[in-house]
Structure formats: C-alpha cells, structure tokens
Scaffold this motif. Structure first.
Motif, PDB file in Angstrom:
ATOM      1  N   ASP A 169       3.324 -20.152  -2.412  1.00 37.33           N
ATOM      2  CA  ASP A 169       2.413 -21.243  -2.048  1.00 37.33           C
ATOM      3  C   ASP A 169       1.640 -20.800  -0.816  1.00 37.33           C
ATOM      4  OD1 ASP A 169       4.770 -21.486  -0.435  1.00 37.33           O
ATOM      5  OD2 ASP A 169       4.162 -23.507   0.128  1.00 37.33           O
ATOM      6  N   ILE A 170       0.363 -21.198  -0.740  1.00 36.86           N
ATOM      7  CA  ILE A 170      -0.481 -20.733   0.359  1.00 36.86           C
ATOM      8  C   ILE A 170      -0.298 -21.643   1.561  1.00 36.86           C
ATOM      9  CG2 ILE A 170      -2.824 -20.158   1.111  1.00 36.86           C
ATOM     10  CD1 ILE A 170      -3.528 -19.574  -1.741  1.00 36.86           C
ATOM     11  N   SER A 171       0.536 -21.222   2.490  1.00 39.93           N
ATOM     12  CA  SER A 171       0.714 -21.996   3.723  1.00 39.93           C
ATOM     13  C   SER A 171       0.076 -21.275   4.909  1.00 39.93           C
ATOM     14  CB  SER A 171       2.194 -22.264   3.981  1.00 39.93           C
ATOM     15  OG  SER A 171       2.925 -21.061   3.972  1.00 39.93           O
ATOM     16  N   ASP A 172       0.047 -19.956   4.882  1.00 40.43           N
ATOM     17  CA  ASP A 172      -0.484 -19.184   6.023  1.00 40.43           C
ATOM     18  C   ASP A 172      -1.884 -18.637   5.780  1.00 40.43           C
ATOM     19  OD1 ASP A 172       1.920 -19.611   7.294  1.00 40.43           O
ATOM     20  OD2 ASP A 172       2.812 -17.785   6.510  1.00 40.43           O
ATOM     21  N   GLY A 173      -2.500 -18.963   4.659  1.00 44.56           N
ATOM     22  CA  GLY A 173      -3.824 -18.456   4.321  1.00 44.56           C
ATOM     23  C   GLY A 173      -3.745 -17.516   3.123  1.00 44.56           C
ATOM     24  N   LEU A 174      -4.815 -17.508   2.315  1.00 43.64           N
ATOM     25  CA  LEU A 174      -4.839 -16.693   1.095  1.00 43.64           C
ATOM     26  C   LEU A 174      -4.481 -15.236   1.360  1.00 43.64           C
ATOM     27  CD1 LEU A 174      -5.665 -16.157  -1.913  1.00 43.64           C
ATOM     28  CD2 LEU A 174      -7.999 -15.820  -1.076  1.00 43.64           C
ATOM     29  N   VAL A 175      -5.139 -14.623   2.357  1.00 41.64           N
ATOM     30  CA  VAL A 175      -4.944 -13.191   2.597  1.00 41.64           C
ATOM     31  C   VAL A 175      -3.488 -12.898   2.983  1.00 41.64           C
ATOM     32  CG1 VAL A 175      -5.531 -11.301   4.172  1.00 41.64           C
ATOM     33  CG2 VAL A 175      -7.354 -12.690   3.163  1.00 41.64           C
ATOM     34  N   ALA A 176      -2.963 -13.685   3.941  1.00 41.64           N
ATOM     35  CA  ALA A 176      -1.592 -13.445   4.412  1.00 41.64           C
ATOM     36  C   ALA A 176      -0.590 -13.649   3.281  1.00 41.64           C
ATOM     37  CB  ALA A 176      -1.270 -14.373   5.574  1.00 41.64           C
ATOM     38  N   ASP A 177      -0.781 -14.705   2.496  1.00 42.11           N
ATOM     39  CA  ASP A 177       0.203 -14.995   1.453  1.00 42.11           C
ATOM     40  C   ASP A 177       0.067 -14.056   0.259  1.00 42.11           C
ATOM     41  OD1 ASP A 177       1.833 -16.981   2.659  1.00 42.11           O
ATOM     42  OD2 ASP A 177       0.143 -18.354   2.562  1.00 42.11           O
ATOM     43  N   LEU A 178      -1.176 -13.635  -0.046  1.00 39.33           N
ATOM     44  CA  LEU A 178      -1.324 -12.618  -1.094  1.00 39.33           C
ATOM     45  C   LEU A 178      -0.655 -11.325  -0.632  1.00 39.33           C
ATOM     46  CD1 LEU A 178      -2.326 -11.557  -3.776  1.00 39.33           C
ATOM     47  CD2 LEU A 178      -4.572 -11.169  -2.755  1.00 39.33           C
ATOM     48  N   HIS A 235       1.943 -11.079   1.150  1.00 40.53           N
ATOM     49  CA  HIS A 235       3.396 -11.218   0.941  1.00 40.53           C
ATOM     50  C   HIS A 235       3.767 -10.837  -0.496  1.00 40.53           C
ATOM     51  CE1 HIS A 235       4.025 -12.806   4.838  1.00 40.53           C
ATOM     52  NE2 HIS A 235       3.536 -14.006   4.618  1.00 40.53           N
ATOM     53  N   ILE A 236       2.952 -11.282  -1.459  1.00 39.66           N
ATOM     54  CA  ILE A 236       3.203 -10.923  -2.869  1.00 39.66           C
ATOM     55  C   ILE A 236       3.056  -9.414  -3.052  1.00 39.66           C
ATOM     56  CG2 ILE A 236       2.171 -11.003  -5.195  1.00 39.66           C
ATOM     57  CD1 ILE A 236       1.830 -13.934  -4.981  1.00 39.66           C
ATOM     58  N   LEU A 237       1.981  -8.863  -2.456  1.00 40.46           N
ATOM     59  CA  LEU A 237       1.693  -7.431  -2.650  1.00 40.46           C
ATOM     60  C   LEU A 237       2.773  -6.566  -2.011  1.00 40.46           C
ATOM     61  CD1 LEU A 237      -2.185  -7.476  -2.103  1.00 40.46           C
ATOM     62  CD2 LEU A 237      -0.918  -7.511  -4.280  1.00 40.46           C
ATOM     63  N   ASP A 238       3.220  -6.932  -0.814  1.00 41.62           N
ATOM     64  CA  ASP A 238       4.290  -6.172  -0.146  1.00 41.62           C
ATOM     65  C   ASP A 238       5.559  -6.213  -0.988  1.00 41.62           C
ATOM     66  OD1 ASP A 238       2.648  -5.519   1.935  1.00 41.62           O
ATOM     67  OD2 ASP A 238       3.363  -7.113   3.278  1.00 41.62           O
ATOM     68  N   ALA A 239       5.927  -7.431  -1.433  1.00 44.49           N
ATOM     69  CA  ALA A 239       7.168  -7.588  -2.207  1.00 44.49           C
ATOM     70  C   ALA A 239       7.068  -6.860  -3.544  1.00 44.49           C
ATOM     71  CB  ALA A 239       7.468  -9.065  -2.420  1.00 44.49           C
ATOM     72  N   SER A 240       5.856  -6.785  -4.114  1.00 47.11           N
ATOM     73  CA  SER A 240       5.674  -6.180  -5.432  1.00 47.11           C
ATOM     74  C   SER A 240       5.266  -4.712  -5.341  1.00 47.11           C
ATOM     75  CB  SER A 240       4.600  -6.943  -6.219  1.00 47.11           C
ATOM     76  OG  SER A 240       4.918  -8.301  -6.366  1.00 47.11           O
ATOM     77  N   LYS A 241       5.115  -4.205  -4.108  1.00 39.49           N
ATOM     78  CA  LYS A 241       4.675  -2.813  -3.868  1.00 39.49           C
ATOM     79  C   LYS A 241       3.394  -2.512  -4.649  1.00 39.49           C
ATOM     80  CE  LYS A 241       9.261  -1.038  -2.786  1.00 39.49           C
ATOM     81  NZ  LYS A 241       9.891  -2.383  -2.683  1.00 39.49           N
ATOM     82  N   ALA A 242       2.393  -3.366  -4.435  1.00 42.80           N
ATOM     83  CA  ALA A 242       1.122  -3.215  -5.143  1.00 42.80           C
ATOM     84  C   ALA A 242      -0.031  -3.572  -4.215  1.00 42.80           C
ATOM     85  CB  ALA A 242       1.107  -4.131  -6.371  1.00 42.80           C
ATOM     86  N   GLY A 243      -1.252  -3.411  -4.696  1.00 40.40           N
ATOM     87  CA  GLY A 243      -2.449  -3.816  -3.959  1.00 40.40           C
ATOM     88  C   GLY A 243      -3.267  -4.763  -4.830  1.00 40.40           C
ATOM     89  N   ALA A 244      -4.466  -5.145  -4.351  1.00 40.44           N
ATOM     90  CA  ALA A 244      -5.280  -6.069  -5.152  1.00 40.44           C
ATOM     91  C   ALA A 244      -6.752  -5.941  -4.805  1.00 40.44           C
ATOM     92  CB  ALA A 244      -4.833  -7.503  -4.916  1.00 40.44           C
ATOM     93  N   LEU A 282      -5.592  -4.236   0.067  1.00 40.27           N
ATOM     94  CA  LEU A 282      -6.220  -5.465  -0.410  1.00 40.27           C
ATOM     95  C   LEU A 282      -7.712  -5.368  -0.114  1.00 40.27           C
ATOM     96  CD1 LEU A 282      -6.380  -8.380  -1.390  1.00 40.27           C
ATOM     97  CD2 LEU A 282      -5.601  -9.139   0.850  1.00 40.27           C
ATOM     98  N   GLN A 283      -8.509  -5.266  -1.200  1.00 38.31           N
ATOM     99  CA  GLN A 283      -9.963  -5.190  -1.031  1.00 38.31           C
ATOM    100  C   GLN A 283     -10.566  -6.512  -1.457  1.00 38.31           C
ATOM    101  OE1 GLN A 283     -10.128  -1.529  -3.577  1.00 38.31           O
ATOM    102  NE2 GLN A 283     -12.232  -1.547  -2.768  1.00 38.31           N
ATOM    103  N   ILE A 284     -11.552  -6.983  -0.669  1.00 39.80           N
ATOM    104  CA  ILE A 284     -12.292  -8.174  -1.081  1.00 39.80           C
ATOM    105  C   ILE A 284     -13.731  -7.731  -1.316  1.00 39.80           C
ATOM    106  CG2 ILE A 284     -12.944 -10.538  -0.487  1.00 39.80           C
ATOM    107  CD1 ILE A 284     -10.480 -10.686   1.282  1.00 39.80           C
ATOM    108  N   VAL A 285     -14.200  -7.904  -2.543  1.00 40.35           N
ATOM    109  CA  VAL A 285     -15.484  -7.328  -2.944  1.00 40.35           C
ATOM    110  C   VAL A 285     -16.547  -8.419  -3.098  1.00 40.35           C
ATOM    111  CG1 VAL A 285     -16.620  -5.910  -4.700  1.00 40.35           C
ATOM    112  CG2 VAL A 285     -14.245  -5.476  -4.109  1.00 40.35           C
ATOM    113  N   CYS A 286     -17.737  -8.165  -2.510  1.00 43.03           N
ATOM    114  CA  CYS A 286     -18.872  -9.100  -2.616  1.00 43.03           C
ATOM    115  C   CYS A 286     -19.585  -8.891  -3.957  1.00 43.03           C
ATOM    116  CB  CYS A 286     -19.883  -8.860  -1.502  1.00 43.03           C
ATOM    117  SG  CYS A 286     -19.176  -8.934   0.134  1.00 43.03           S
ATOM    118  N   GLU A 287     -20.525  -9.796  -4.264  1.00 46.88           N
ATOM    119  CA  GLU A 287     -21.260  -9.738  -5.524  1.00 46.88           C
ATOM    120  C   GLU A 287     -21.993  -8.398  -5.696  1.00 46.88           C
ATOM    121  OE1 GLU A 287     -23.885 -13.063  -5.862  1.00 46.88           O
ATOM    122  OE2 GLU A 287     -23.318 -13.430  -7.950  1.00 46.88           O
ATOM    123  N   ASP A 288     -22.518  -7.848  -4.570  1.00 51.29           N
ATOM    124  CA  ASP A 288     -23.281  -6.584  -4.650  1.00 51.29           C
ATOM    125  C   ASP A 288     -22.371  -5.348  -4.654  1.00 51.29           C
ATOM    126  OD1 ASP A 288     -22.334  -6.353  -2.083  1.00 51.29           O
ATOM    127  OD2 ASP A 288     -24.280  -6.536  -1.081  1.00 51.29           O
ATOM    128  N   GLY A 289     -21.067  -5.560  -4.724  1.00 48.65           N
ATOM    129  CA  GLY A 289     -20.136  -4.444  -4.811  1.00 48.65           C
ATOM    130  C   GLY A 289     -19.623  -3.938  -3.467  1.00 48.65           C
TER     131      GLY A 289
END
Ligand code: ADP
Ligand code: MG
Length: 339
Positions: free
Chosen positions: A225-234, A236-245, A316-323
C-alpha cells in the motif's frame, strides 16, 4: 442502545475513570463471528479456520507528527487510525477481522472528543467487516498518542508479499495519486484545499475489497500500500523482488483537482510521485492478467491503471512522453530524514 445513552452522558474523564471509559468502549464495540471473546478479559480470542493464516500489523499515530488537531475532527482521526492499519492488511490481500487500540490521552482531550474518536474507529472498522477486540488506555502527560494493531486472515499461502514481482510484470496502481500530499501541502501553507483533496488526507480509504480479490484470484504477484509515496513504496517492492522498473510518467493517475493544481504549479508535481499517504494499492501482475484486472476495476468501480513494467536492470526509470528520463525532486517520507 443503553450504551449509547451512557456514552452521551456529560461526565469528565476523571469522574469516569479508566475502567468506566473501557466499559463504554466495550459497550460500543459489538461482536463478530470471527471473535470468540472481545474486550473485557486479559486477551481476546480469535477463531481462525484451519486453512487460514493470521496477518498482524500495527501503526502509531502521534499528535504533531501524524495528525494536527487543528485540521482534523476526532471522528475523522478515528476513521483514519483504522483505515491506515486496514490498508496494510489489504496490501497482503487479507480480510481484516479485529483491531486493538492503544490510546494515551492528554488532559486537553475530553470524553466527548473520545466518544467522537471511538465512533470514527467503529464506523471505519465496520465498513471493512472488522471489530474492535481490545486495546490499552493510559493518561498522557503531553500529546495524544494512538497505536492501532489490526489482524486479518488469508487462505493458507495466499498472502501477497512485496517480493513476488517478476520481470515483464505490469505495474498497476488503484485510484489516484498525490491528493493527500497536495492537501497537506496546501494546509501547511494556510490555504484551503478543495473538499475532495482534504477528504483524501483526513479520511483515506483502505482498499481491502481490491486486495482480497487480487489475492483470492491469485492475480497479484507483489503488492504494497502506498503510504510513503509511489517511488519509495515501489522501491520496496523492487528491492524485495530484486528487480527494477520503468514507469510511464503520463500514465500516473491524477484526480481532476490535482490536475488543475499541477497545471498551475508544475513545480510541485513530484508530490504525486513522492508525497505519500495515498493508501492506494500498488501491485504487479503477469501481462496475461490484464483482462482480469479490467474486470475487477469494473466490479469495484475503482480505476486500476497500468503505470509501468518490471525490468531486470535494478534501477527505477520514469520516462516522459518524449522518451526522456524524468528526474524527480523529493525523496519519499522518512521519519528520521533531515528535511
Ligand atoms: P490489562 O490490565 O490486562 O491490560 P486493561 O484493564 O488494560 O487490562 O483492559 C481491560 C480490557 O479492556 C482488555 O480486554 C483490553 O483489551 C480492553 N481495552 C483497554 N483499553 C482499550 C481501548 N482503548 N480500546 C479497546 N479496548 C480496550
Ligand atoms: Mg492494559
């Protein structure tokens, strides 16, 4: 009914005493089939089926840190204290069953204030099928302190952890992001945010119906659940899952009020990414589950938006519409971070 009358009697806390107060809470709390014994003994007794597992979570709410009594009513505070806890059970796909509430009460808080607080606690609990099963009550020399513990159940092995995300999973989020943080930001600047925003801050909705469906239908592989903000909580998932996004910036779901404000003040857009207290569910599913997710969104009349994809590379990359890559400003909420 009698308890209701007693509760509205004009008696001070000193006159009522600790046990008088507990008796009133007990009379208001009611019962639940999952509860063999509620308030009144040394422990509660919870009836758990053989094929179920028990989930337990606890949260602290401290006056001046988590809430400000100038901005919130006691009834809203009661609701929020319960909602933020039930949100943790929802984040594992659990069905919330019972709550325990510790309250440290300063002299400034009256019996009437407590009555409203308990009414908020009980109405929020009831909305999610949970019951108040115990707690602890103490005098506080300074601040109002609330500690809520919640227990819920899932079918054996069905609880959704943070660690299950797989490469190629789609990342979904419920509802809209940033509303609560925007409300707090405006309140702190002595501005008056729209009711839509303040409600999201004072009375967040725990997404337990969504969590239960995602777990029951074995759709979510990782969830938080997002309690600390999208980036921080995502993260947490990525660290626990040993992945990126990779997240798609334009896909971040925003309410119409938030859109309006961000249009005028793009410099505060990052509140939607890092603000916190959204209490929306963030989860990953296999791409084959998309139609099932659309179906659940319709069943619950709740937007579920795909905002990105899990990738192997650990960033964790956040990509804009123009790439191009989007650089966000603030970090997620951390109680001990220097501001
Ligand atoms: P103990 O001395 O064993 O801790 P207490 O007198 O503190 O017992 O509590 C008596 C009963 O009232 C227990 O069932 C406890 O869980 C319940 N209780 C105490 N305070 C609260 C509260 N704030 N909300 C709900 N239940 C409470
Ligand atoms: Mg006690």
């Amino acid at each position: 009914m009698k308890s209701r009358v007693e509760m509205t009697e004009k008696k001070g806390l000193a006159e009522l005493g600790e046990f008088g107060l507990i008796e009133r809470i007990q009379a208001q709390a009611g019962s639940s089939p999952s509860l063999t014994l509620g308030i009144g003994d040394d422990c509660s007794i919870l009836n758990v089926a053989n094929d179920e597992e028990l989930l337990t979570s606890t949260d602290l709410l401290i006056e001046g840190v988590h809430f400000n009594l100038d901005w919130t009513s006691f009834e809203q505070l009661g609701r929020k204290s319960v909602a933020v806890n039930i949100s943790d059970i929802a984040a594992m796909g659990g069905d919330p069953k019972c709550l325990y509430m510790g309250i440290a009460i300063p002299p400034s808080v009256s019996v009437e204030n407590l009555e409203q607080f308990i009414a908020g606690v009980l109405s929020e609990a009831k909305a999610h099928g949970a019951v108040l099963a115990g707690g602890d009550t103490s005098r506080s020399s300074g601040l109002l302190v609330i500690s809520v513990t919640v227990q819920g159940t899932t079918k054996q092995g069905q609880a959704v952890r943070r660690s299950g995300a797989e490469y190629g999973d789609l990342i979904f989020v419920s509802g809209t992001l940033g509303d609560s943080a925007l409300a707090l930001y405006l309140l702190q600047k002595n501005e008056r945010p729209k009711a839509e925003l303040t409600l999201r801050h004072h009375c967040p909705e725990a997404r337990s119906a969504l969590g239960i469906k995602l777990a029951d239908r074995k759709l979510a592989r990782a969830m938080i659940d997002i309690s600390d903000g999208l980036v921080a909580d995502l993260n947490h998932i990525l660290d626990a899952s040993k992945a990126g996004a990779i997240l798609n910036l334009e896909a971040i779901p925003l309410s119409s009020s938030a859109k309006e404000i961000f249009k005028l003040h793009p410099e505060i857009f990052d509140l939607a990414l890092t603000g916190g207290e959204d209490y929306e569910l963030l989860f990953t599913v296999g791409p084959e589950s998309t139609t099932e997710i659309i179906k659940i969104a319709e069943e619950l009349n709740l937007p579920l938006t795909c905002i990105g994809v899990v990738q192997e590379s650990r960033d964790l990359q956040i990509v804009c519409e123009d790439g191009s890559n989007y650089q966000y400003q603030q970090g997620g909420f951390d109680h001990f971070a220097r501001s």
